[in-house]
Design a protein around this motif. Structure first.
Motif, PDB file in Angstrom:
ATOM      1  N   ARG A 101       0.835  -1.203   0.000  1.00  0.00           N
ATOM      2  CA  ARG A 101       0.000   0.000   0.000  1.00  0.00           C
ATOM      3  C   ARG A 101       0.873   1.257   0.000  1.00  0.00           C
ATOM      4  N   ASP A 102       1.941   1.217   0.800  1.00  0.00           N
ATOM      5  CA  ASP A 102       2.852   2.370   0.814  1.00  0.00           C
ATOM      6  C   ASP A 102       3.471   2.597  -0.565  1.00  0.00           C
ATOM      7  N   GLN A 103       3.788   1.508  -1.265  1.00  0.00           N
ATOM      8  CA  GLN A 103       4.359   1.637  -2.599  1.00  0.00           C
ATOM      9  C   GLN A 103       3.375   2.319  -3.556  1.00  0.00           C
ATOM     10  N   VAL A 104       2.103   1.903  -3.499  1.00  0.00           N
ATOM     11  CA  VAL A 104       1.088   2.514  -4.372  1.00  0.00           C
ATOM     12  C   VAL A 104       0.877   3.968  -3.982  1.00  0.00           C
ATOM     13  N   ASP A 105       0.859   4.247  -2.663  1.00  0.00           N
ATOM     14  CA  ASP A 105       0.673   5.631  -2.211  1.00  0.00           C
ATOM     15  C   ASP A 105       1.796   6.529  -2.729  1.00  0.00           C
ATOM     16  N   VAL A 106       3.033   6.054  -2.594  1.00  0.00           N
ATOM     17  CA  VAL A 106       4.176   6.842  -3.066  1.00  0.00           C
ATOM     18  C   VAL A 106       4.133   6.984  -4.584  1.00  0.00           C
ATOM     19  N   PHE A 107       3.757   5.907  -5.273  1.00  0.00           N
ATOM     20  CA  PHE A 107       3.691   5.955  -6.730  1.00  0.00           C
ATOM     21  C   PHE A 107       2.656   6.974  -7.202  1.00  0.00           C
TER      22      PHE A 107
ATOM     23  N   SER B  90       1.675   9.597  -5.620  1.00  0.00           N
ATOM     24  CA  SER B  90       2.204  10.929  -5.345  1.00  0.00           C
ATOM     25  C   SER B  90       3.204  11.348  -6.422  1.00  0.00           C
ATOM     26  N   ARG B  91       4.027  10.404  -6.870  1.00  0.00           N
ATOM     27  CA  ARG B  91       4.967  10.704  -7.956  1.00  0.00           C
ATOM     28  C   ARG B  91       4.219  11.052  -9.237  1.00  0.00           C
ATOM     29  N   ALA B  92       3.149  10.311  -9.521  1.00  0.00           N
ATOM     30  CA  ALA B  92       2.367  10.584 -10.728  1.00  0.00           C
ATOM     31  C   ALA B  92       1.747  11.973 -10.672  1.00  0.00           C
ATOM     32  N   LEU B  93       1.269  12.374  -9.499  1.00  0.00           N
ATOM     33  CA  LEU B  93       0.679  13.700  -9.365  1.00  0.00           C
ATOM     34  C   LEU B  93       1.739  14.783  -9.568  1.00  0.00           C
ATOM     35  N   LEU B  94       2.940  14.555  -9.035  1.00  0.00           N
ATOM     36  CA  LEU B  94       4.019  15.526  -9.244  1.00  0.00           C
ATOM     37  C   LEU B  94       4.316  15.710 -10.726  1.00  0.00           C
ATOM     38  N   ARG B  95       4.317  14.578 -11.486  1.00  0.00           N
ATOM     39  CA  ARG B  95       4.553  14.689 -12.926  1.00  0.00           C
ATOM     40  C   ARG B  95       3.420  15.465 -13.597  1.00  0.00           C
ATOM     41  N   ALA B  96       2.175  15.187 -13.246  1.00  0.00           N
ATOM     42  CA  ALA B  96       1.044  15.895 -13.845  1.00  0.00           C
ATOM     43  C   ALA B  96       1.101  17.387 -13.533  1.00  0.00           C
TER      44      ALA B  96
ATOM     45  N   TYR C 111      -7.591   1.404  -4.213  1.00  0.00           N
ATOM     46  CA  TYR C 111      -7.668   2.700  -4.888  1.00  0.00           C
ATOM     47  C   TYR C 111      -6.992   3.783  -4.042  1.00  0.00           C
ATOM     48  N   VAL C 112      -6.237   4.631  -4.734  1.00  0.00           N
ATOM     49  CA  VAL C 112      -5.642   5.812  -4.114  1.00  0.00           C
ATOM     50  C   VAL C 112      -5.975   7.010  -4.996  1.00  0.00           C
ATOM     51  N   VAL C 113      -6.528   8.053  -4.395  1.00  0.00           N
ATOM     52  CA  VAL C 113      -6.865   9.278  -5.116  1.00  0.00           C
ATOM     53  C   VAL C 113      -6.017  10.412  -4.537  1.00  0.00           C
ATOM     54  N   GLU C 114      -5.176  10.989  -5.392  1.00  0.00           N
ATOM     55  CA  GLU C 114      -4.322  12.112  -4.990  1.00  0.00           C
ATOM     56  C   GLU C 114      -4.804  13.381  -5.695  1.00  0.00           C
ATOM     57  N   ARG C 115      -5.179  14.400  -4.948  1.00  0.00           N
ATOM     58  CA  ARG C 115      -5.685  15.659  -5.514  1.00  0.00           C
ATOM     59  C   ARG C 115      -4.608  16.739  -5.428  1.00  0.00           C
ATOM     60  N   SER C 116      -4.480  17.503  -6.485  1.00  0.00           N
ATOM     61  CA  SER C 116      -3.499  18.578  -6.523  1.00  0.00           C
ATOM     62  C   SER C 116      -4.025  19.797  -5.788  1.00  0.00           C
ATOM     63  N   SER C 117      -3.131  20.452  -5.039  1.00  0.00           N
ATOM     64  CA  SER C 117      -3.496  21.708  -4.386  1.00  0.00           C
ATOM     65  C   SER C 117      -3.192  22.916  -5.276  1.00  0.00           C
ATOM     66  N   ARG C 118      -2.505  22.698  -6.420  1.00  0.00           N
ATOM     67  CA  ARG C 118      -2.109  23.794  -7.318  1.00  0.00           C
ATOM     68  C   ARG C 118      -3.011  23.905  -8.540  1.00  0.00           C
ATOM     69  N   PHE C 119      -3.446  22.779  -9.064  1.00  0.00           N
ATOM     70  CA  PHE C 119      -4.199  22.761 -10.312  1.00  0.00           C
ATOM     71  C   PHE C 119      -5.438  21.879 -10.158  1.00  0.00           C
ATOM     72  N   PRO C 120      -6.408  22.053 -11.053  1.00  0.00           N
ATOM     73  CA  PRO C 120      -7.617  21.217 -10.995  1.00  0.00           C
ATOM     74  C   PRO C 120      -7.329  19.813 -11.531  1.00  0.00           C
ATOM     75  N   LEU C 121      -6.451  19.099 -10.858  1.00  0.00           N
ATOM     76  CA  LEU C 121      -6.009  17.775 -11.300  1.00  0.00           C
ATOM     77  C   LEU C 121      -6.142  16.780 -10.155  1.00  0.00           C
ATOM     78  N   ALA C 122      -6.339  15.532 -10.520  1.00  0.00           N
ATOM     79  CA  ALA C 122      -6.318  14.443  -9.556  1.00  0.00           C
ATOM     80  C   ALA C 122      -5.765  13.212 -10.252  1.00  0.00           C
ATOM     81  N   VAL C 123      -5.062  12.406  -9.484  1.00  0.00           N
ATOM     82  CA  VAL C 123      -4.508  11.151  -9.982  1.00  0.00           C
ATOM     83  C   VAL C 123      -5.202  10.006  -9.264  1.00  0.00           C
TER      84      VAL C 123
END
Length: 524
Positions: free
Chosen positions: A38-44, A46-52, A212-224
């Motif tokens: 789960r930690d691996q997916v969570d970190v992954f 977060s990395r995907a959101l940083l790229r977006a 499922y992990v949902v990561e929401r951006s605080s800068r842009f209207p994006l979510a991973v």
């Protein structure tokens, strides 16, 4: 109970214990493994959101650079400016200009005349975005268009997910947060499931056939949205246990055989203790006794331990009551005396400031036999009699008339006498005036029970005052905190022992303990 029934019962108990242990171990292992995945997916995610966010930030920067452009649109100078911006930013694939109704020119195609589609979503500061299809028919690629003012940048959505996959089963999608439209997703990802995960009111990670992990951006209207199949995250515990069951039963049968053999070998307590005596398995462990005034070790209490052939050690509470009831305490006492001198006799000879306390059982107080056992060892190791103290348990001293002459004989031989476990026996405190003793040991139950002066002052101050009035030395047992030691020190208690200083230990460890203390004292 018949031997067969005993064996069956033993097997059932052992099998239950083995299976319970295996189940707990497998469950714990699975929990750790799941947490790591789960930690691996969570970190992954977060990395995907940083790229977006990185790709979106480039689009925003490019458009803000073009915003102040005030010369004529679609001129050669303007087109060159569009090409420069395209080359400057890594993720920009094309830059275009629109009059608000139609696209009029582009860095790639020069002059164009294409109707401007309605935006799919908007966000702060006037940004709008929509998708478009490019390429030849049958080989179209979906591109993302972002507009600010009159300029539009085109981005390949694949850049949003341009990261190395965690494994071959993870699914990943990037969505805009206004209505959950999918901006980009990996080919194996299910866009409908990604949108459903995004629209959950609680965006915490969850399991629902997948993790499922949902990561929401605080800068842009994006979510991973990232998800892994549940069977990849969680192991099948019942299947694992079915695999382990046959070897567990074999192990249980073998363990049952060992237990039954051991039971036959040690069928009676008397035989077991006699065997221990014959093999000299009763040895002395030493627990340091510390001066509360100086903080230094001034001696130790010898505590008997039964060291079995397999190296395991049995505490005295297990066998001393049985040995007393069977009349086997005296040979155990003899072995403890021998063990003390073999272990620390040499250091006692070198260090006359040290002493060792020996415990006397009820039968040891019936006469002076222990003194006769002790004399050869004192002579052999050149140890002074005053370095050997004796401790008698309070409940064995009920008959003061019979005990007093024996205790007087020990004192006449040069040994000090302490009453052990003071306050837990059956006799009156007044018997202290009738017995020839040098001190008392305050039982650990009184020391352990207090956390403050209010808890302590009910019994211990009374005991201390009484001992001081009779000019008796005091040893506090079971001291485990510095607060307890300070309390006792301030009230005139001379000695203490307990886990604050050290636990009982074999003789060789006690010698190393003394060496470390000497080294610390030398440095100080």
């Amino acid at each position: 109970m018949s031997s067969r029934l005993t064996a069956l019962t033993t097997f059932c108990v052992v099998a239950f214990a083995v299976l319970a242990t295996l189940t707990a171990a497998v469950y714990a292992s699975n929990a750790v493994d799941e947490r790591q995945k789960r930690d691996q997916v969570d970190v992954f995610s977060s990395r995907a959101l940083l790229r977006a966010e990185l790709v979106t930030a480039e689009a925003e920067s490019a458009l803000r650079q073009l915003l102040p452009y005030g010369s004529g649109p679609c001129t050669s100078d303007h087109l060159e400016r569009l090409r420069q911006v395209e080359e400057q930013f890594r993720y920009i694939r094309e830059v275009a200009w629109t009059d608000g109704v139609r696209l009029r020119c582009s860095s790639q195609r020069g002059a164009v005349d294409t109707a401007l589609p309605p935006p799919e979503w908007t966000y702060a500061d006037g940004f709008t975005a929509w998708h478009s299809e490019v390429g030849k028919r049958g080989n179209e690629r979906r591109m993302l268009n972002v507009r600010l003012g009159n300029h539009v940048v085109v981005i390949d959505p694949r850049f949003y997910l341009d990261i190395v996959p965690l494994d071959d089963t993870i699914e990943l999608a990037v969505l805009e947060t206004q209505d959950g439209a999918v901006i980009s997703s990996w080919p194996q990802a299910d866009d409908a499931l990604a949108r459903a995960a995004f629209k959950r009111t609680n965006s915490s990670p969850y399991f629902e056939g997948r993790y499922y992990v949902v990561e929401r951006s605080s800068r842009f209207p994006l979510a991973v949205v990232a998800c892994e199949p549940e069977d990849r995250m969680r192991r099948d515990l019942p299947a694992q246990l079915r695999t382990l069951l046959p070897p567990a039963l074999v192990l249980s049968a073998f363990a049952t055989w060992l237990v039954m053999r051991w039971r036959r070998k040690l069928r009676t307590p008397r035989n077991a203790i006699l065997q221990g005596i014959r093999r000299r398995q009763f040895v002395a462990w030493l627990q340091p006794l510390v001066s509360l005034e100086s903080g230094r070790c001034v001696g130790a209490e010898a505590l008997v331990r039964w060291k079995l052939e397999d190296g395991s050690v049995v505490a005295p509470d297990t066998f001393i009551p049985m040995a007393e009831s069977l009349g086997l305490v005296e040979p155990i006492t003899d072995q403890v005396v021998r063990s003390v001198f073999e272990g620390v006799g040499a250091v006692l000879a070198r260090r006359p400031d040290l002493h060792v306390s020996l415990n006397l059982a009820g039968k040891d107080l019936a006469g002076t036999r222990v003194l006769d056992v002790l004399k050869p060892s004192l002579a052999k190791y050149a140890v002074r009699p005053e370095q050997i103290w004796f401790e008698a348990i309070e409940r064995t001293l009920i008959d003061t008339a019979g005990s007093a002459p024996v205790l007087e004989a020990f004192r006449a031989a040069g040994h000090r006498i302490f009453i052990d476990d003071f306050g837990t026996g059956y006799s009156s405190l007044s018997y202290l005036q009738e017995l020839p003793v040098d001190g008392i040991k305050i039982d650990r139950s009184f020391i352990r029970s207090f956390a403050s002066d209010e808890d302590m002052n009910k019994i211990v101050p009374h005991v201390i005052d009484m001992a001081r009035s009779l000019d008796l030395l005091m040893v506090a047992e079971g001291v485990e905190t510095e607060a307890q030691a300070q309390y006792l020190r301030e009230r005139g208690v001379q000695y203490a022992q307990g886990w604050l200083y050290a636990k009982a230990m074999p003789a060789d460890e006690f010698l190393r303990y003394l060496e470390r203390e000497a080294a610390r004292t030398h440095k100080a």
